[in-house]
Write a protein that holds these residues in place. Structure first.
Motif, mmCIF file in Angstrom:
data_model
loop_
_atom_site.group_PDB
_atom_site.id
_atom_site.type_symbol
_atom_site.label_atom_id
_atom_site.label_comp_id
_atom_site.label_asym_id
_atom_site.label_seq_id
_atom_site.Cartn_x
_atom_site.Cartn_y
_atom_site.Cartn_z
ATOM 1 N N SER A 59 -18.663 17.794 22.708
ATOM 2 C CA SER A 59 -19.560 17.206 21.715
ATOM 3 C C SER A 59 -21.006 17.400 22.128
ATOM 4 O O SER A 59 -21.322 17.605 23.314
ATOM 5 C CB SER A 59 -19.263 15.718 21.554
ATOM 6 N N ASP A 86 -16.638 7.043 18.441
ATOM 7 C CA ASP A 86 -15.378 7.766 18.507
ATOM 8 C C ASP A 86 -14.397 7.257 17.453
ATOM 9 O O ASP A 86 -14.718 6.390 16.634
ATOM 10 C CB ASP A 86 -14.793 7.654 19.918
ATOM 11 N N ASP A 87 -13.226 7.828 17.529
ATOM 12 C CA ASP A 87 -12.200 7.462 16.544
ATOM 13 C C ASP A 87 -11.843 5.982 16.617
ATOM 14 O O ASP A 87 -11.631 5.316 15.582
ATOM 15 C CB ASP A 87 -10.950 8.320 16.755
ATOM 16 N N THR A 136 -13.352 12.508 15.423
ATOM 17 C CA THR A 136 -12.816 13.714 14.795
ATOM 18 C C THR A 136 -13.443 13.934 13.429
ATOM 19 O O THR A 136 -13.457 13.036 12.581
ATOM 20 C CB THR A 136 -11.290 13.604 14.658
ATOM 21 N N GLN A 195 -18.221 20.307 17.643
ATOM 22 C CA GLN A 195 -17.662 20.560 18.973
ATOM 23 C C GLN A 195 -18.076 21.981 19.392
ATOM 24 O O GLN A 195 -17.889 22.935 18.640
ATOM 25 C CB GLN A 195 -16.136 20.444 18.950
#
Length: 749
Positions: free
Chosen positions: A278, A72-73, A260, A265
């Motif tokens: 996701s 993830d971010d 992101t 998505q």
């Protein structure tokens, strides 16, 4: 007023079956539409929308033994920009092995070029019994005209695929258990779910001709909710050892991109308006399905079509039999029931029945049928209103709308007003009748009474009041069975409690379709009439007595007188006898004219035979023979035997009177259609046409034979009183035939 006899025949809506024909037509058209649209998959989008809503409402909780480790971010921020070196991914695999993961699905775009860095970690995981599945990367079309190119995962990883294919509306609802091309690529979820799932995969289907990828074993995905429903940890936390071992141990772990801009998505059946999901979360739900043995599938098109047609026919039958409001509620309840059962079927059996066709049919059928029924009813109502006209009442100025339905409604409202006026008119007419009158329903209840009836029976009279008013007449109870008999016990003259004589008559009361509704009963006060008749009878008796008594005295004096010239005596006797005959004839004629005499079953042949016997002495005196023809056969009629006997005697005596000495008279009886015809034929001088025109009048004779002119008038009165007639057929010089026509017993009854 409207003449019921000339009123146009009604065509009730139910008798011509226009509604049933329209119903069958609407049912046929809508059934064909459902078949055609279902075959063309026209309901697919609606089915998808219903399925998505049902999925969101019935989504089960995510299982505890499936875990997501997200790239993830926060991990990108902590570990550096993407892409990461293969060594970092190897470290993540080692960290998950040490934490006791049951199996690992690693979807991070790793390929054969990363094999050298990943091989040791994959070997250690395999040695520890922790399978690691990695998906191959597919590119279609491939290079050099190939259908596709594939980049396999690093050696040591379980080869698989993780392809996500949205439906035609861009929403992900199903995944394929395997991709078959030059070799089989099972889905990563199947590889992680264990040997049992792998054994149950569809058989490998190598494509014929140019190698292409083909999907096998498409399954609906049982999403466990919107994005973020599964337990998830950043991969940076796993690498840093910040995730407790007990949260990873024994679980299937899926590693995937969620940062992101890195991973795709997808709109899913369960995401709704909450944003995309996701690929790793999509695969997590699929893994959960396979591990739990939950198989979700769509029903085939034939089952969905059968369901839609069955419910369409059910709601159409309901709309034909029930009131519109109830039928609409029934249709909505069926829609709700279909949706509830579809959701229940998806939860319990995993089968989605594709209810869109049924739901659309249930929602469309009521307005379509309401439209067609409105057209039929409006046309029928317009015709009926045209036939009814103004109901014989003064016309009114009409202000009608241009819309046909509103116009028909306004005309109906005006007609209802006219019917109300007609009802008030009928009520006024009933109350204005001088005789006591009751309206009796088919169940025997008194539904209306006029003022004269209330004066006789009391206010709001009932059956007991009617029985009490005629107590003492030995009448049966005032019930329906007594009124259904023609000329039954309540039909006749009875003395009422108030001392009046009442003539009771009743006639059936029928509706516009000639169906019996009850009876109209009249209780006419005939007291004054009967008193007048008694006074008339007394006057007649007095008159005839006063005429007969002096003449009888004259005959007695003439018979005893001495020295009276014979010619004078004979003339006096003839005048006295003529006066006596006149008195008798006048009395008989008055009684015949009065009517209302007792009637019974009579044999006309026997009456004629008796009349011939009575005239035998007179005919023998003049040497005249009376010949009887067909008087030995029964000829039944309905009448008063005494009056009929006197009428036949009058005809025979007239024939004897005008026949020459030594001639013959014929008395014959014939059947004339349904009537009887009694002929008296003589060979006298005949009757001219001028005399025939007035022959049956009072005091009219056909010659100088000493008659008083009342005998044939009596015959005419008796014949008409019995529903018959008398005719004279004669040619001067050739005799005469007098014919008495009387109805047969069948016609009278």
């Amino acid at each position: 007023m409207l003449d019921p006899g000339n009123a146009p025949s009604r065509r009730p809506l139910a008798s011509t079956k226009p509604l049933l024909r329209e119903w069958l037509l609407a049912l046929t058209v809508m059934s064909l539409a459902v078949v055609v649209l279902s075959s063309a998959s026209s309901f697919a989008r609606i089915d998808q929308a219903i399925y998505d809503i049902t999925t969101r409402l019935t989504a089960p909780l995510p299982p505890d033994d499936v875990l997501i480790v997200a790239i993830d971010d926060s991990s990108i921020d902590a570990l550096g920009e993407w892409p990461w070196p293969a060594a970092r991914h190897a470290a993540a695999i080692d960290a998950l092995r040490r934490a006791g993961a049951r199996a690992v699905g690693y979807d991070a775009g790793l390929g054969a070029e990363d094999e050298a860095a990943l091989a040791p970690a994959l070997g250690r995981a395999r040695a520890a019994g922790v399978p690691v599945a990695m998906p191959a990367a597919f590119r279609a079309p491939g290079a050099n005209g190939r259908a596709y190119d594939v980049t396999p995962p690093p050696a040591g990883a379980l080869p698989s695929h993780a392809q996500v294919r949205p439906d035609d509306d861009g929403v992900v609802r199903r995944l394929s258990l395997a991709l078959d091309g030059a070799r089989r690529w099972p889905h990563m979820a199947a590889a992680l779910a264990g040997e049992r799932v792998m054994r149950d995969l569809p058989a490998f289907a190598r494509p014929e001709g140019p190698l292409r990828l083909s999907t096998q074993g498409d399954r609906l995905v049982g999403f466990r909710g919107p994005a973020g429903s599964f337990r998830s940890f950043p991969i940076a936390a796993v690498l840093a050892g910040e995730v407790p071992r007990e949260l990873i141990e024994g679980r299937v772990v899926l590693v995937g991109l969620t940062a992101t801009g890195l991973g795709a998505q997808y709109a899913t059946a369960s995401s709704g308006g909450s944003g995309g999901m996701s690929a790793v979360e999509v695969n997590a739900s699929f893994v959960a399905d396979l591990m739990q043995g939950r198989v979700l599938s769509m029903a085939d098109g034939r089952a969905a079509l059968t369901l839609a047609l069955g419910l369409l026919w059910a709601v159409m039958v309901a709309m034909l039999l029930l009131r519109p409001g109830l039928a609409g509620v029934f249709a909505l309840l069926l829609v709700l029931l279909v949706l509830l059962l579809s959701a229940a079927g998806l939860l319990t059996t995993g089968n989605w029945p594709q209810p869109a066709a049924a739901v659309v049919a249930l929602l469309v059928a009521p307005p379509v049928w309401a439209w067609r029924r409105l057209v039929v009813v409006n046309d029928w109502m317009t015709r009926e209103l045209d036939q009814l006209g103004d109901l014989g009442l003064p016309k009114r100025r009409q202000q009608l709308a241009s819309d046909p339905v509103t116009q028909a409604t306004e005309r109906l409202a005006q007609t209802i007003d006219r019917v109300q006026e007609l009802r008030r008119l009928a009520d006024a007419a009933l109350r204005g009748l001088p005789d006591a009158t009751l309206l009796v329903s088919g169940s025997g209840e008194i539904v209306a009474a006029n003022g004269a009836a209330e004066a006789l029976f009391g206010e709001n009279p009932g059956r007991m009041a009617v029985e009490a008013a005629f107590k003492g007449n030995e009448l049966p109870p005032f019930r329906v069975d007594a009124l259904t008999i023609p000329n039954g016990p309540w039909h006749g003259e009875f003395k009422a409690r108030d001392g009046t004589m009442r003539e009771v008559r009743y006639t059936p009361w029928r509706d516009a379709d000639d169906r019996p509704l009850g009876w109209i009963m009249r209780f006419a006060d005939i007291s004054a009439l009967r008193k007048a008749e008694a006074a008339r009878e007394e006057a007649l008796q007095l008159l005839t007595h006063d005429m007969r008594a002096p003449q009888a005295s004259i005959l007695s004096i003439v018979d005893r007188a001495e020295g009276l010239p014979k010619e004078t005596g004979d003339r006096l006797r003839a005048l006295a006898r003529r006066t006596i005959s006149l008195a008798d004839g006048y009395l008989q004629l008055a009684r015949a004219d009065a009517g209302g005499y007792a009637m019974d079953e009579v044999d006309l042949a026997a009456i004629a035979t008796e009349a011939v016997d009575e005239m035998w002495a007179l005919s023998t005196e003049r040497n005249i023979r009376i010949r009887s023809v067909r008087l030995d056969r029964e000829a039944l009629s309905w009448g008063n035997a005494s009056l009929l006997m006197r009428a036949v005697v009058n005809l025979i005596s007239n024939a004897i009177k005008y026949s020459p000495v030594g001639s013959e008279i014929t008395v014959q009886l014939k059947a004339d259609v349904k009537d009887w015809r009694l002929d008296v034929i003589d060979h006298g001088p005949g009757v001219s046409a001028e005399v025939q025109a007035q022959l049956f009048g009072r005091f009219k004779t056909s010659g100088d034979m000493g008659g008083v002119g009342l005998g044939l008038a009596f015959v005419k009165s008796v014949a008409e009183g019995h529903g018959g007639l008398v005719r004279c057929h004669s040619v001067p010089g050739e005799g005469a035939m007098f014919s008495l026509y009387l109805p047969g017993l069948r016609k009278k009854r």
